[in-house]
Write an enzyme that holds these catalytic residues in place. Structure first.
Site, PDB file in Angstrom:
ATOM      1  N   ASP A   1      -4.621   2.213  13.653  1.00  0.00           N
ATOM      2  CA  ASP A   1      -3.684   2.985  12.840  1.00  0.00           C
ATOM      3  C   ASP A   1      -4.203   4.409  12.677  1.00  0.00           C
ATOM      4  O   ASP A   1      -5.089   4.846  13.417  1.00  0.00           O
ATOM      5  CB  ASP A   1      -3.396   2.287  11.502  1.00  0.00           C
ATOM      6  CG  ASP A   1      -4.614   2.215  10.586  1.00  0.00           C
ATOM      7  OD1 ASP A   1      -5.614   2.911  10.842  1.00  0.00           O
ATOM      8  OD2 ASP A   1      -4.555   1.456   9.596  1.00  0.00           O
TER       9      ASP A   1
ATOM     10  N   ARG B   1       0.845  -1.197   0.000  1.00  0.00           N
ATOM     11  CA  ARG B   1       0.000   0.000   0.000  1.00  0.00           C
ATOM     12  C   ARG B   1       0.879   1.246   0.000  1.00  0.00           C
ATOM     13  O   ARG B   1       1.608   1.511   0.943  1.00  0.00           O
ATOM     14  CB  ARG B   1      -0.932   0.038   1.208  1.00  0.00           C
ATOM     15  CG  ARG B   1      -1.682   1.377   1.295  1.00  0.00           C
ATOM     16  CD  ARG B   1      -2.948   1.343   2.111  1.00  0.00           C
ATOM     17  NE  ARG B   1      -2.739   1.263   3.540  1.00  0.00           N
ATOM     18  CZ  ARG B   1      -3.704   1.465   4.453  1.00  0.00           C
ATOM     19  NH1 ARG B   1      -4.940   1.759   4.056  1.00  0.00           N
ATOM     20  NH2 ARG B   1      -3.453   1.355   5.724  1.00  0.00           N
TER      21      ARG B   1
END
Length: 627
Positions: free
Chosen positions: A496, A198
């Site tokens: 996160d 990512r």
């Protein structure tokens, strides 16, 4: 110094294995996209400001219009009249994808690279190695992330040595938890997980590279280029796909920009068009209005969508900041079956199951499971039942798989799809998407749910802890509200960047839109029907901050309590109390990376506030670049 890029300090020498001549040549060839990305990001801010000023909701595109940077008509995209991608063999079955970074902050290589070993030995069908929301950007960790992946993909002896040890440790845990091993041949297991990367979103800047004009290079451009250039040959040698996850895309025009960038990279490397495959994380409200258009814009690169809670909730909150009637409840109430979330998920599954010109469908990867099976027996049992139930719901709804945030969850959740046995659910019959006012309203549908002081404490405590963890270099951290420290019945969740953003967005709503509390609270002397005020927020900040100062080092590092924790509090206060809502919490964290002096942090926060409020511009560059 390269012809058209400037690399900070002596990083080019320290990371010559990542900043290879081939990688630098590709970055130079693609550097012109930096201007396009910056213009696209400024256009985002302008759309956001215009909608707020004119009190306009996001709507669907004009079906007669053309997707920017393409020749594709919007209506053709909606009708599937575009050329998509055949799903490669190693993406056909992705029942469980794990996610996490490939590196640890402030750790030597032999320790840091263990992250990759845990991932590839986990039994996950795919692992999204994160360069974005779960990767702290402290020091040069983004380059450590790239290095560890390159070493693992090449099966460097140092990586194999670490993997052998990790396999023994994982089996030891599994023997105690499951009563059996989960890894029988660790070397064979390393080849069973599809490696996915990512890149950071278009809205973020790389901390280490500037272009020839001295402008910070877009992180997305840097991340994708370094990963592909450094690994494409080795991946192709193994017969593995080159796969990226693309985050935070808001419009089909931005998707077309990504498509142009990836196509240019393929041309530079003499790869066939469409060699690089991409999943798109549907994290933005605007994107749910343009799902078929985004698919069409990415064409042969596109393989699937991912749905999840945190980032999407934040996007909806931000897009509706101007609307006093839009107020989210306690975060625990906003599940995937809640109001606007349910409608969002439904649009995604309809979009992937609409065929393209050649009858190709796309994949739908479900949301994140943040639980970690560590705690009391009762707490773990209850949480695991909840995790499995969530996976079962997504499987029934048509998802081809889901994510987990920790390797220990793979063998707990994967059986949900394993027992069904189908490789994926692409092509399952769902209605075609419609584009009505009812659809628009459904994507911002608020349902009655609790709004409580307990909920506010949860939002605030985790947001403070997250900001502190980020400052310590941990962009992914196991967290829970301070009131539950020491209570092993309440499990830590892997959190996160998205978790901090949404918590502060909801608190901003409560303060500036006057949320109505739905329960009495004796400690604050508030009652159901009272308004959540700025003074009440400040009181809760003081109390939750005090709990963190008094927490064990296990929960809040002692050395952070006089360094990064005060900065996290300053950012929380600035973000939530500002009359004008700031678009990204991460901006404040990024400009204070490697900063532990509160006065300097206040100066930087003030600079950002001034630039955004007075000039409508974000400060996204590394302020220490020339330091």
């Amino acid at each position: 110094m390269n012809n058209s890029i400037l690399i900070h300090g002596n990083l080019q020498q320290e990371y010559s294995d990542i900043y290879t001549p081939e990688a630098l040549a590709a970055l130079t060839a693609l550097a012109h996209f930096n201007k396009d990305i910056k213009e696209a990001m400024q256009a985002r801010l302008q759309r956001r400001a215009q909608r707020a000023e004119q009190r306009q909701r996001i709507t669907f595109l004009d079906p007669k219009s053309t997707i920017p940077r393409t020749s594709i008509k919007v209506q053709d995209a909606r009708d599937g009249k575009f050329e998509g991608s055949v799903i490669p063999a190693d993406l056909q079955r992705q029942w469980i994808q794990g996610t996490g970074p490939a590196a640890k902050p402030n750790a030597p290589l032999e320790s840091s690279i263990r992250n990759v070993a845990y991932a590839l030995l986990s039994g996950a069908d795919g692992w999204m190695f994160d360069g974005e929301d779960a990767l702290g950007q402290i020091a040069s960790i983004s380059l450590d992330n790239q290095r560890n992946l390159k070493l693992a993909i090449k099966k460097d002896p140092g990586f194999l040595k670490a993997a052998e040890k990790v396999a023994d440790e994982m089996n030891h845990w599994a023997q105690g938890f499951f009563g059996r091993k989960i890894i029988h041949d660790w070397q064979q297991q390393l080849d069973c997980t599809t490696i996915i990367f990512r890149a950071r979103g278009l809205h973020l800047d790389d901390r280490h590279i500037r272009d020839a004009d001295g402008v910070a290079m877009a992180a997305s451009l840097v991340d994708a280029t370094l990963y592909v250039v450094n690994n494409y040959q080795e991946l192709q040698k193994k017969g593995a796909s080159i796969v990226l996850y693309l985050p935070k895309i808001q419009t089909a025009g931005e998707a077309a920009l990504w498509n142009d960038l990836l196509s240019a990279l393929e041309t530079h490397l003499r790869l066939a068009m469409g060699t690089i495959k991409v999943y798109v994380l549907v994290e933005q409200l605007e994107a749910t209005h343009q799902l078929m258009e985004i698919r069409a814009a990415l064409g042969k690169h596109f393989v699937g969508y991912n749905t999840g809670r945190w980032d999407y909730i934040n996007s909806v909150s931000d897009a509706m900041a101007w609307d006093e009637s839009f107020i989210n409840p306690d975060i625990e109430a906003i599940t995937m079956t809640y109001g606007y979330m349910s409608n969002y998920e439904n649009r995604v599954r309809c979009a992937v199951n609409t065929p393209d010109l050649h009858g190709n469908f796309a994949l739908w990867q479900g949301g994140m499971e943040p639980n970690i099976p560590v705690g009391s027996a009762e707490g773990v049992t209850a949480s695991m039942k909840k995790a499995v139930a969530g996976a079962e719901r997504e499987q029934r709804e048509g998802a081809s798989g889901k994510w987990v945030a920790h390797w220990k969850m793979v063998h707990i959740v994967r059986p949900v799809w394993e027992e069904v046995g189908e490789a994926n659910q692409a092509g399952r019959a769902f209605p075609r998407l419609t584009y009505t006012q009812q659809d628009v309203d459904g994507l911002i549908l608020i349902e009655n749910a609790p709004t409580t002081i307990r909920g506010a404490r949860n939002l605030l405590s985790v947001a403070l802890q997250y900001g502190n963890a980020f400052g310590q270099g941990m962009q992914a951290a196991a967290l829970k509200a301070a009131d539950f420290f020491g209570n092993d019945d309440i499990l830590y969740l892997m959190e996160d960047m998205a978790t901090g953003e949404i918590r502060l967005s909801i608190l901003w709503e409560w303060v500036h839109k006057g949320a109505t509390l739905t329960e009495d609270d004796a400690h604050t002397s508030t009652q159901a029907g009272d308004t959540f005020t700025a003074d009440l927020f400040k009181k809760l900040v003081a109390e939750e901050y005090e709990k963190l100062l008094n927490a064990r080092s296990k929960d809040v590092f002692d050395d952070s309590k006089t360094t990064t924790l005060p900065i996290a509090r300053e950012i929380v206060l600035t973000y939530v109390l500002s009359e004008q809502k700031f678009p990204w919490f991460i901006d404040f964290l990024n400009i204070n990376l490697n900063t532990t002096d509160l006065d300097e942090a206040k100066r930087r926060i003030g600079l950002y506030r001034e630039q955004f409020v007075e000039g409508g511009k974000r400060v996204t560059e590394n302020l220490d670049f020339l330091g």
